[in-house]
Design a protein around this motif. Structure first.
Motif, PDB file in Angstrom:
ATOM      1  N   GLU A 144      36.360  27.963  67.358  1.00  0.00           N
ATOM      2  CA  GLU A 144      35.804  29.313  67.280  1.00  0.00           C
ATOM      3  C   GLU A 144      35.352  29.861  68.918  1.00  0.00           C
ATOM      4  O   GLU A 144      35.952  30.903  69.107  1.00  0.00           O
ATOM      5  N   ALA A 145      34.702  29.127  69.548  1.00  0.00           N
ATOM      6  CA  ALA A 145      34.732  29.530  71.013  1.00  0.00           C
ATOM      7  C   ALA A 145      35.733  29.927  71.815  1.00  0.00           C
ATOM      8  O   ALA A 145      35.950  30.631  72.670  1.00  0.00           O
ATOM      9  N   TYR A 146      37.014  29.027  71.649  1.00  0.00           N
ATOM     10  CA  TYR A 146      38.177  29.247  72.250  1.00  0.00           C
ATOM     11  C   TYR A 146      38.700  30.557  71.899  1.00  0.00           C
ATOM     12  O   TYR A 146      39.111  31.232  72.786  1.00  0.00           O
ATOM     13  N   LEU A 147      38.575  30.932  70.462  1.00  0.00           N
ATOM     14  CA  LEU A 147      39.208  32.219  70.132  1.00  0.00           C
ATOM     15  C   LEU A 147      38.374  33.389  70.912  1.00  0.00           C
ATOM     16  O   LEU A 147      39.034  34.516  71.026  1.00  0.00           O
ATOM     17  N   ASP A 165      45.347  30.819  67.511  1.00  0.00           N
ATOM     18  CA  ASP A 165      45.385  32.177  68.311  1.00  0.00           C
ATOM     19  C   ASP A 165      46.575  32.969  67.935  1.00  0.00           C
ATOM     20  O   ASP A 165      47.789  32.638  68.217  1.00  0.00           O
ATOM     21  N   PRO A 166      46.348  34.072  67.146  1.00  0.00           N
ATOM     22  CA  PRO A 166      47.303  34.821  66.702  1.00  0.00           C
ATOM     23  C   PRO A 166      47.890  35.703  67.929  1.00  0.00           C
ATOM     24  O   PRO A 166      49.298  35.917  67.801  1.00  0.00           O
ATOM     25  N   GLU A 167      47.307  35.750  69.200  1.00  0.00           N
ATOM     26  CA  GLU A 167      48.148  36.381  69.997  1.00  0.00           C
ATOM     27  C   GLU A 167      48.831  35.294  71.239  1.00  0.00           C
ATOM     28  O   GLU A 167      49.580  35.584  72.144  1.00  0.00           O
ATOM     29  N   ALA A 168      48.764  33.905  70.949  1.00  0.00           N
ATOM     30  CA  ALA A 168      49.459  33.126  71.512  1.00  0.00           C
ATOM     31  C   ALA A 168      50.703  33.050  71.262  1.00  0.00           C
ATOM     32  O   ALA A 168      51.318  33.260  70.381  1.00  0.00           O
ATOM     33  N   ASP A 169      51.785  32.702  72.238  1.00  0.00           N
ATOM     34  CA  ASP A 169      53.309  32.574  72.230  1.00  0.00           C
ATOM     35  C   ASP A 169      53.424  31.452  71.322  1.00  0.00           C
ATOM     36  O   ASP A 169      52.827  30.181  71.440  1.00  0.00           O
TER      37      ASP A 169
END
Ligand code: ZN
Length: 201
Positions: free
Chosen positions: A143-146, A118-122
């Protein structure tokens, strides 16, 4: 923050409760001791591989006492060589015929693994090797997570926990057990909120 002294008091108090439980309700917690007074051999009925999460103590949630469970715990219940040897010892050395892989809701190791893509995750500065071991088993839900958020994301995380438990069960089933006859490897998820252990098919 709890001081070391307070922590020690809690440990002593907890142990006093344990001793009292032995005296009042010995059946649930005591090791069967031979009349000779010798140290009895251990004969745990189940090997448990559980996440190390502090909210998931197997002996407590299954109300099992000394000598009944052979418990292995590590963040994300991942398997390395030491864990593999220890599980084999529990089954072939100590005679357990059931291996339970125990995951749980809100597993931080699983959540941290999903966040890897996830590119937005810390950035998470922990559990690098553990996450590498978990990641292959989560391909189907990544994929469902993203694409999820809010309560939908919580559902995906619950699915991921079950996926990872199943992947770990499959891994244990591939071990070279000396005595595979009668051995069962099963998975379950502990619901921290309700206290219920849900066994997976
Ligand atoms: Zn966990």
């Amino acid at each position: 923050m709890i001081s070391a002294q307070d922590a020690m008091e809690r440990l002593k108090s907890g142990n006093a409760g344990f001793v009292a439980a032995i005296q009042s309700d010995g059946e649930s917690v005591r090791i069967e001791t031979p009349d000779s007074g010798e140290v009895p051999p251990q004969k745990p009925h189940t090997v448990i591989l559980s996440c190390a999460d502090s909210r998931v103590p197997p002996e407590v949630i299954f109300q099992q006492g000394c000598g009944q469970l052979f418990v292995q715990r590590v963040a994300g219940h991942v398997i390395d060589e030491h864990m593999r040897e220890s599980i084999l010892f529990g089954c072939d050395g100590l005679g357990s015929r059931l291996v339970l892989v125990l995951g749980h809701r809100d597993c931080g190791a699983v959540k941290a693994t999903l966040a890897l893509s996830d590119p937005e995750a810390d950035e998470i500065p922990f559990l690098d090797r553990v996450r590498q071991l978990i990641q292959p088993g989560l391909r189907d839900v990544q994929e469902a997570y993203l694409q999820s958020s809010g309560s939908a994301r919580t559902e995906v995380i619950n699915d991921a926990v079950a996926c990872h438990v199943r992947a770990t069960v499959d891994e244990v089933k591939k071990f070279n057990f000396v005595e595979p006859d009668g051995l069962q490897v099963v998975g379950a998820v502990f619901d921290i909120a309700s206290g219920e252990v849900i066994f997976l098919d």
